[in-house]
Design an enzyme around this catalytic site. Structure first.
Site, PDB file in Angstrom:
ATOM      1  N   VAL A 133      31.747  87.417 -71.310  1.00 22.23           N
ATOM      2  CA  VAL A 133      32.639  87.874 -70.358  1.00 22.23           C
ATOM      3  C   VAL A 133      33.595  86.841 -69.945  1.00 22.23           C
ATOM      4  CG1 VAL A 133      33.108  89.793 -68.052  1.00 22.23           C
ATOM      5  CG2 VAL A 133      31.113  90.047 -69.542  1.00 22.23           C
ATOM      6  N   LYS A 134      34.728  87.274 -70.538  1.00 27.12           N
ATOM      7  CA  LYS A 134      35.412  85.314 -69.827  1.00 27.12           C
ATOM      8  C   LYS A 134      36.499  86.124 -68.959  1.00 27.12           C
ATOM      9  CE  LYS A 134      39.442  83.886 -72.708  1.00 27.12           C
ATOM     10  NZ  LYS A 134      40.425  84.073 -74.168  1.00 27.12           N
ATOM     11  N   VAL A 135      36.449  84.963 -67.759  1.00 25.47           N
ATOM     12  CA  VAL A 135      36.612  85.704 -66.014  1.00 25.47           C
ATOM     13  C   VAL A 135      37.133  84.208 -65.919  1.00 25.47           C
ATOM     14  CG1 VAL A 135      35.256  85.727 -63.897  1.00 25.47           C
ATOM     15  CG2 VAL A 135      33.895  86.315 -65.923  1.00 25.47           C
TER      16      VAL A 135
END
Length: 217
Positions: A86-88
């Site tokens: 997951v790219k946050v």
């Protein structure tokens, strides 16, 4: 250093995978839009398609900016495959979400990092990867690779396990310099990867070998 390809184009992913050197994939909303991928279900399906090609990490970026929404949005791609990351974004609620994802065993990539201080916060929160955008730093008349070196040095001194993922790569020289600086990963477009193949002396040498072989026939 691991090689990720920064694209949402399936043909380019297959080509890079076919070279035998591809370790993962990163994407972002701009890259999805470039491929005409629109709507939540279409985007999630596209991540699934990417994961059928690549066994390594596949970064899926969230668009939300508040904690609850980041978590809710990030859980959806994370449920698709075990290799989804997951790219946050590097914001306050992003750091909080990274800590939450880490506690749940979900891998994260902290994106839009432009300083060592931001990289320290990402590592403290348990991010799997931190993505300094070196090309954009170069655009502001600073040396982006210097930041890679600084973060790598800090992580080694402090014993952080977060991997430094050099992003916003613009050319093959960026890749070489990031390798020199100790980056764990670089993510870049396919042309930058293929640029590593090129050298005029290689072309001249091959042409000479082929000419000599023809004369021997």
């Amino acid at each position: 250093m691991k090689f990720f390809i920064d694209t949402a184009n399936l043909d380019q992913i297959r080509e890079a995978h076919g070279l035998g050197i591809l370790d993962g994939v990163t994407t972002n909303p701009s890259l999805m839009a470039k491929e005409g991928i629109k709507g939540e279900q279409a985007i999630l399906k596209h991540y699934q398609d990417i994961c059928t090609i690549v066994d390594g990490p596949v970064s899926a970026e969230v668009l939300s900016i508040d904690f609850d929404s980041i978590v809710a949005e990030g859980e959806k791609p994370a449920a698709l495959a075990s290799n989804i990351v997951v790219k946050v974004p590097m914001i306050k609620d992003g750091i909080r979400a990274i800590k939450w994802f880490t506690d749940q065993g979900i891998k994260t990539n902290c994106t839009l990092v432009f300083s060592a201080g931001q990289a320290i916060l990402a590592a403290k929160a348990g991010a799997t990867y931190v993505s300094p955008f070196i090309g954009r730093i170069d655009d502001s008349n600073w040396d982006g690779v210097d930041l890679i070196h600084q973060i790598v040095q800090i992580y080694r001194i402090q014993g952080f396990e977060t991997e430094v993922l050099a992003a916003s790569i613009r050319n093959a020289l960026h890749i070489v310099r990031c390798a020199e600086a100790g980056a764990d990963v670089c993510t870049c477009p396919l042309p930058s990867i293929l640029g590593l193949l090129k050298h005029p002396l290689t072309d001249l040498g091959l042409a000479q070998f082929l000419a000599d072989a023809k004369n021997m026939a």
